[in-house]
Design a protein around this motif. Structure first.
Motif, short mmCIF file in Angstrom:
data_model
loop_
_atom_site.label_atom_id
_atom_site.label_comp_id
_atom_site.label_asym_id
_atom_site.label_seq_id
_atom_site.Cartn_x
_atom_site.Cartn_y
_atom_site.Cartn_z
N ARG A 99 20.84 43.02 42.44
CA ARG A 99 22.30 43.00 41.95
C ARG A 99 22.77 41.78 41.36
NH1 ARG A 99 24.56 44.89 48.17
NH2 ARG A 99 23.27 46.68 48.23
N LYS A 100 23.57 42.11 40.58
CA LYS A 100 24.08 41.40 39.57
C LYS A 100 25.33 40.90 40.14
CE LYS A 100 22.09 42.98 35.33
NZ LYS A 100 22.52 43.53 33.78
N LYS A 101 25.94 39.60 39.77
CA LYS A 101 27.20 39.18 40.39
C LYS A 101 28.47 39.85 39.74
CE LYS A 101 25.55 34.72 41.79
NZ LYS A 101 25.95 33.14 41.70
N PRO A 102 29.33 40.31 40.26
CA PRO A 102 30.40 41.03 39.49
C PRO A 102 31.01 40.06 38.82
CG PRO A 102 30.97 40.71 41.80
CD PRO A 102 29.56 40.50 41.75
N VAL A 103 31.39 40.53 37.50
CA VAL A 103 32.33 39.85 36.56
C VAL A 103 33.72 39.92 36.99
CG1 VAL A 103 32.86 39.67 34.13
CG2 VAL A 103 30.53 40.33 34.65
N VAL A 104 34.24 38.85 36.99
CA VAL A 104 35.66 38.75 37.56
C VAL A 104 36.53 38.44 36.17
CG1 VAL A 104 37.60 37.55 38.71
CG2 VAL A 104 35.00 37.78 39.66
N LYS A 105 37.40 39.37 35.85
CA LYS A 105 38.27 39.27 34.61
C LYS A 105 39.62 38.59 34.97
CE LYS A 105 36.14 43.08 31.90
NZ LYS A 105 36.22 44.21 31.47
N GLU A 106 40.21 37.84 34.26
CA GLU A 106 41.37 37.25 34.58
C GLU A 106 42.39 38.50 34.31
OE1 GLU A 106 42.75 33.62 32.85
OE2 GLU A 106 40.58 32.77 32.90
N VAL A 107 43.46 38.65 35.20
CA VAL A 107 44.36 39.96 35.27
C VAL A 107 45.69 39.52 34.52
CG1 VAL A 107 45.67 41.45 36.18
CG2 VAL A 107 43.52 40.80 37.22
N ASP A 108 46.06 40.04 33.33
CA ASP A 108 47.27 39.69 32.58
C ASP A 108 48.21 40.13 33.32
OD1 ASP A 108 49.09 39.27 30.82
OD2 ASP A 108 48.69 40.96 29.59
#
Length: 127
Positions: A99-108
């Motif tokens: 499993r890869k770590k989930p990519v957290v995107k900054e929310v606008d």
């Protein structure tokens, strides 16, 4: 004693045989079967015609034998051209890839606001 060590010549021949003979795909199997049938059919027809002209049934049998040998030489080995359409197999059941770590995107924050840039409030009827 294994057959590979029994005779050096046999060992040399067996070392050249590919250890994996499962690369023929389904489309390749179809083409291989049709090629085999075509070789046998053509050699039978040609052998029958030549045997009829010569009035010798033995010639017809020779043509069939040569056609069978040629078709076996072309169709039995696992040639690479029989695997032009390989399959993508599903992973086995119970197999979990790393499993890869989930990519957290900054929310606008503005993208969650209304068209005017203000926060949209629910009406009392919707609540």
């Amino acid at each position: 004693m294994s057959p590979r060590s029994a005779c050096p010549t046999l060992a040399l021949l067996l070392s050249r045989v590919p250890s994996r003979c499962d690369t023929q795909d389904f489309v390749g199997q179809l083409f291989c079967e049709r090629t085999f049938q075509l070789f046998i059919l053509l050699s039978g027809i040609i052998g029958w015609i030549v045997g009829y002209i010569q009035q010798d049934f033995k010639i017809t049998c020779y043509f069939l034998a040569v056609g069978s040998g040629l078709s076996a030489a072309v169709c039995l080995p696992d040639w690479p051209f029989w695997n032009r359409h390989p399959l993508d197999w599903l992973p086995p059941r119970g197999y979990e890839p790393a499993r890869k770590k989930p990519v957290v995107k900054e929310v606008d924050r503005k993208s969650h606001a209304g068209a005017s840039g203000k926060k949209v409030q629910k009406s009392k009827k919707a609540q």
